[in-house]
Motif scaffolding. Structure first.
Motif, PDB file in Angstrom:
ATOM      1  N   PRO A 159       0.835  -1.186   0.000  1.00  0.00           N
ATOM      2  CA  PRO A 159       0.000   0.000   0.000  1.00  0.00           C
ATOM      3  C   PRO A 159       0.880   1.249   0.000  1.00  0.00           C
ATOM      4  N   PRO A 160       0.440   2.319  -0.619  1.00  0.00           N
ATOM      5  CA  PRO A 160       1.280   3.517  -0.640  1.00  0.00           C
ATOM      6  C   PRO A 160       1.438   4.105   0.756  1.00  0.00           C
ATOM      7  N   LEU A 161       2.649   4.518   1.076  1.00  0.00           N
ATOM      8  CA  LEU A 161       2.877   5.185   2.364  1.00  0.00           C
ATOM      9  C   LEU A 161       3.135   6.669   2.166  1.00  0.00           C
ATOM     10  N   VAL A 162       3.266   7.065   0.903  1.00  0.00           N
ATOM     11  CA  VAL A 162       3.481   8.473   0.589  1.00  0.00           C
ATOM     12  C   VAL A 162       2.310   8.892  -0.300  1.00  0.00           C
ATOM     13  N   PRO A 163       1.672  10.040   0.024  1.00  0.00           N
ATOM     14  CA  PRO A 163       0.524  10.452  -0.802  1.00  0.00           C
ATOM     15  C   PRO A 163       0.928  10.541  -2.271  1.00  0.00           C
TER      16      PRO A 163
END
Ligand SMILES: N[C@@H](CCC(=O)N[C@@H](CS)C(=O)NCC(=O)O)C(=O)O
Length: 210
Positions: free
Chosen positions: A77-81
């Motif tokens: 999952p993305p951890l940075v927008p």
């Protein structure tokens, strides 16, 4: 993958949390980076951990770069927008959090010098720690679950790990009294499994450092 880590290190904890959140399997290798038998210098010319050692033997070091590397290689999952403003806001908070950690490390080693320690130097670090924590407190909205928007990510990892480190290393700095809404946010994020399973713990060094 292997991760070279130390139990109190907020920098290594950032990476441990990111790996856990992304569901990536890794072997945790714990050492005392300040001792002469530390292996970090074999993998990082700067002699510091965390170091991510890949299966082909290549290495990735420096916590912010490891997180960037993980995001590039394992985007879910993305951890940075994904939006530019969100990404820059998260990175900015990481810079502040890392800077507070750096000032705390400098404080601890200066204090180890005992009677010869420099009061102006300690005062300079104290200002950075307090102002940096205030900047993080300003970023956290009262009652918010996450620092930025509606999803967990880098801003939470950076903010939560520095606060955990301050709690362990500078207990006399009562940031919870100064920023009660930050303390409430910290209590909530600390229950997240990736945080709860990586609580920082002091280590004993065997060799003189300063
Ligand atoms: N800016 C680095 C800081 C890493 C760092 O200072 N690590 C400490 C442990 S918490 C270390 O390995 N120090 C050993 C040394 O500097 O010789 C990062 O974000 O990874």
């Amino acid at each position: 993958m292997k991760l070279l880590s130390a139990t109190p290190s907020p920098y290594a904890r950032k990476v441990r949390i990111a790996l856990a959140e992304k569901g990536l399997a890794f072997e945790l290798v714990t050492e005392v980076p300040w001792d002469r038998d530390a292996t970090a210098p074999r993998y990082n010319p700067l002699g510091k951990l965390p170091v991510l050692i890949l299966d082909d033997g290549s290495t990735v070091f420096e916590s912010h770069f490891i997180l960037e590397w993980l995001e590039a290689r394992y985007s879910e999952p993305p951890l940075v927008p994904r939006d530019v403003d969100g990404r820059l806001a998260a990175r900015r908070l990481e810079v502040i959090a890392d800077g507070v950690c750096d000032a705390t490390v400098l404080t601890l080693f200066e204090r180890l010098r005992g009677e010869g320690c420099s009061a102006p130097w300690l005062e300079r670090q104290r200002r950075k720690i307090e102002a940096g924590t205030a900047a993080l407190a300003q970023a956290v909205r009262p009652g918010a679950t996450y620092v930025l928007g509606e999803a967990f990510g880098l801003a939470d990892i950076a903010t939560g790990t520095v606060l955990g480190y301050l709690e362990l290393r500078l207990p006399e700095f009562d940031w919870k009294a100064v920023h009660p809404h930050l303390a409430e946010w910290f209590a909530r994020i600390s229950e997240r499994p990736s945080f709860a399973s990586t609580r920082p713990q002091a280590q004993r060094f065997s060799d003189p450092v300063v």
